[in-house]
Design a protein around this motif. Structure first.
Motif, short mmCIF file in Angstrom:
data_model
loop_
_atom_site.label_atom_id
_atom_site.label_comp_id
_atom_site.label_asym_id
_atom_site.label_seq_id
_atom_site.Cartn_x
_atom_site.Cartn_y
_atom_site.Cartn_z
N GLU A 1 39.51 33.23 49.05
CA GLU A 1 40.55 34.03 49.31
C GLU A 1 41.53 33.14 49.90
O GLU A 1 42.87 33.73 49.82
CB GLU A 1 39.80 35.12 50.08
CG GLU A 1 38.85 35.88 49.65
CD GLU A 1 39.40 36.89 48.88
OE1 GLU A 1 40.43 37.12 48.73
OE2 GLU A 1 38.62 37.18 47.74
N GLN B 1 37.90 33.75 37.99
CA GLN B 1 37.68 32.64 38.79
C GLN B 1 36.27 31.71 38.02
O GLN B 1 36.36 30.43 38.64
CB GLN B 1 37.02 32.98 40.20
CG GLN B 1 38.11 33.82 40.95
CD GLN B 1 37.16 34.47 42.10
OE1 GLN B 1 36.34 33.93 42.60
NE2 GLN B 1 37.68 35.57 42.54
N ARG C 1 37.14 45.07 49.20
CA ARG C 1 37.38 44.41 48.35
C ARG C 1 36.90 43.02 48.37
O ARG C 1 36.00 42.49 47.55
CB ARG C 1 38.81 44.30 47.88
CG ARG C 1 39.29 43.56 46.68
CD ARG C 1 40.69 43.35 46.42
NE ARG C 1 41.14 42.71 47.73
CZ ARG C 1 41.44 41.34 47.80
NH1 ARG C 1 41.01 40.48 46.83
NH2 ARG C 1 41.90 40.76 48.88
N ARG D 1 30.71 37.86 42.82
CA ARG D 1 30.76 36.46 42.23
C ARG D 1 29.46 35.89 42.56
O ARG D 1 28.85 34.91 41.61
CB ARG D 1 31.66 35.62 43.47
CG ARG D 1 32.98 35.47 43.11
CD ARG D 1 33.65 34.44 44.03
NE ARG D 1 33.66 34.61 45.29
CZ ARG D 1 34.63 35.43 45.97
NH1 ARG D 1 35.46 35.85 45.29
NH2 ARG D 1 34.70 35.71 47.53
N GLU E 1 33.66 41.72 45.93
CA GLU E 1 34.15 40.22 45.31
C GLU E 1 32.91 39.15 45.52
O GLU E 1 32.49 38.46 44.70
CB GLU E 1 35.54 39.67 45.58
CG GLU E 1 36.63 40.61 45.11
CD GLU E 1 37.86 39.85 45.26
OE1 GLU E 1 38.08 38.92 46.03
OE2 GLU E 1 38.87 40.30 44.51
N LEU F 1 39.12 44.50 39.57
CA LEU F 1 38.24 43.83 40.47
C LEU F 1 37.34 42.91 39.64
O LEU F 1 37.23 41.83 39.78
CB LEU F 1 37.26 44.76 41.21
CG LEU F 1 36.25 44.50 42.13
CD1 LEU F 1 36.86 43.91 43.43
CD2 LEU F 1 35.31 45.74 42.54
N VAL G 1 37.42 38.61 39.51
CA VAL G 1 36.43 37.74 39.80
C VAL G 1 36.08 37.12 38.55
O VAL G 1 35.83 35.88 38.79
CB VAL G 1 35.35 38.56 40.29
CG1 VAL G 1 34.03 37.65 40.35
CG2 VAL G 1 35.45 39.35 41.85
#
Length: 538
Positions: free
Chosen positions: A303, A378, A404, A412, A408, A371, A375
């Protein structure tokens, strides 16, 4: 404990518990003084032999008036010193000087050593007294029973408390455990029960003895072994005092003592189990805190990456603008953007810290597609490196009511698990699919009790992460969301525990399905604007 203090305390114990002696000898129904000697032996080893011998000899002279004569008194004291010393050495070699009562296995080892040692000591000691005529012919077995039970019960009941009082760490823990009003409560109950059961004791009809389990179980369940040690010692002392005050001669003392020993062992067993459960709970909480810290670090790393990157970019832009001599609106705009990004970074840190510390959430309407896409992005580098194909299929354009950052984290974790699971497949067969669908109240879209319950409460979005790994077996599914259960060799088994906790805190759910491929589903509550006016089953 210094040697003179030990001798004085031993004599005090001997005098206080010299109750109902057989033939005026050191044969009484309760002998707690050997427990003091055994604790002393655990601390000092064979150096304790001389002061213990002196204490035994002085006890025969000062407390009993040396009924066996000087020579036999010395001989008997020598044997008792050797016998108790062998018992103490066995305890010392088995347990060391610490950790004597830290598990049920050690408790029963201790009882076995005390029982065997007391029996050996008893047989030789009583045989010596019988051989010299101090015990009348035909009463050898009676004396063996009285002395053996007195020693064994005295040690079993008294040694734990004396051991706790013998060193500063255990003494402090005992004080911390029992120094409260609740201790006064169960001690008052014990006094009341003692009076009820033994207040007018004169015969062997102590049929209400089972009432004594009440204060013992109370102490054991609330304060563990330390509270139990205090409780059983107080009960034994109270029983002894009442027997002495009531001059109860017509009573089967050995039966009463054995009942008290059983009471003590039951209490110690419960107390140790309580202590073990509390230790396991403490260790689990610490592990979960460490796991949460790891999850928090991973979340922060991700983040904060964007705002920190943006800050670096804006900083270089400021540097470039200053070199050009810019000092107007453009520079001001870049500085404002830097301030905004720094505020965003601070907000990320604060929200994640609050959640992992207190469970606080900041719910907002979040687009489900964005959303999942955010993710998934990444993992692109890892997917390419490991030759894994990721398909995102049919995720509805719905708003979900979530924090959020927290959701996440869950996504993840699930994608990372799926990426790990497909590594066992050959290249070309490594696939991960993310799909989603809407489920209204009483919907049919989710399997598993948790999924159905989440669907029945309110309209929600179901997301499914499916991988081409070996799947979840029935046995693993039953324990998958328990702490420290993991199918990965290097896994701690805490990621799914934390993920489910986050989902349930949102009013959603997370579950796995049994099959030959990995399937995890999560239910996310829809934002109020997305819910139908009337819930209709899908």
């Amino acid at each position: 404990m210094q040697f003179p203090a030990f001798i004085a305390l031993y004599l005090l114990f001997d005098w206080a518990t010299y109750i109902d002696p057989l033939y005026g000898l050191n044969i009484t129904p309760w002998n707690p003084d050997p427990s003091l000697g055994l604790v002393f032996w655990l601390r000092h080893g064979w150096r304790a032999a001389l002061p213990w011998f002196i204490a035994l000899t002085l006890g025969e002279i000062l407390v009993r008036g040396m009924p066996a004569g000087l020579l036999l008194t010395v001989l008997l004291s020598v044997w008792l010193t050797v016998g108790y010393g062998l018992m103490g050495e066995a305890l010392r070699r088995t347990f060391g000087s610490d950790g004597l009562f830290d598990s049920r296995g050690r408790l029963f080892q201790w009882v076995a050593i005390v029982a065997v040692g007391s029996l050996l000591n008893d047989l030789v000691y009583i045989s010596l007294l019988s051989a010299t005529g101090l015990i009348p012919a035909g009463n050898w077995s009676t004396a063996v029973l009285r002395f053996g039970i007195g020693d064994m019960v005295g040690v079993v009941v008294s040694m734990p408390l004396i051991w706790m009082l013998a060193s500063a760490p255990t003494r402090q823990r005992l004080r911390d455990t029992v120094w409260n009003l609740e201790t006064l409560g169960y001690l008052a109950l014990a006094i009341g029960v003692l009076y009820l059961v033994f207040g007018s004791i004169a015969t062997s009809e102590f049929k209400d003895f089972y009432f004594l389990f009440l204060p013992v179980v109370w102490a054991a369940s609330r304060q563990g072994l330390y509270g139990t040690a205090l409780m059983v010692f107080v009960l034994q002392a109270g029983i002894g005092a009442l027997v002495k005050l009531n001059h109860a001669g017509d009573i089967a003392v050995h039966e009463l003592q054995m009942l008290d020993a059983v009471l003590a062992l039951v209490g110690f067993s419960i107390g140790i189990v309580v202590d073990e459960l509390r230790q396991v709970s403490s260790d689990l909480k610490q592990s979960l805190r460490l796991a949460a810290a790891g999850e928090m670090a991973a979340a922060l790393a991700h983040e904060l990456n964007q705002p920190l990157t943006a800050l670096g970019t804006y900083g270089k832009a400021c540097e470039f603008l200053l070199e050009r001599g810019e000092s107007g609106a453009m520079l001001k705009s870049v500085v404002q953007r830097m301030i905004a990004e720094s505020s965003r970074a601070a907000e990320v840190v604060r929200r994640l810290r609050d959640f992992f510390r207190t469970g606080a959430m900041k719910l907002e309407a979040v687009d489900a597609r964005h959303l999942v896409a955010g993710v998934s992005q990444q993992f692109m580098a890892q997917l390419r490196e490991r030759e894994v194909v990721l398909n995102i299929e049919a995720v509805p354009a719905l708003q979900v009511q979530v924090d959020r950052l927290q959701v996440e984290l869950v996504l993840r974790n699930l994608l990372a698990n799926a990426l790990e699971a497909v590594q066992e497949q050959p290249a070309g067969a490594r696939r991960i699919t993310v799909s989603g669908w809407r489920v209204d109240a009483a919907g049919k879209g989710g399997r598993g009790a948790r999924g159905r319950q989440a669907s029945e409460r309110r309209a929600c979005l179901h997301l499914m992460i499916e991988d081409s790994g070996k799947g979840v077996s029935q046995a693993l599914a039953a324990r998958l969301f328990e702490p420290f259960v993991s199918s990965k060799a290097s896994g701690l088994g805490l990621g799914l525990v934390l993920s489910r906790a986050i989902m349930e805190a949102h009013g959603g759910a997370l579950w796995a399905e049994v099959g030959d491929k990995g399937i995890f589903k999560m239910a996310l509550p829809l934002a109020r604007a997305e819910e139908p006016e009337h819930h209709v089953a899908a």
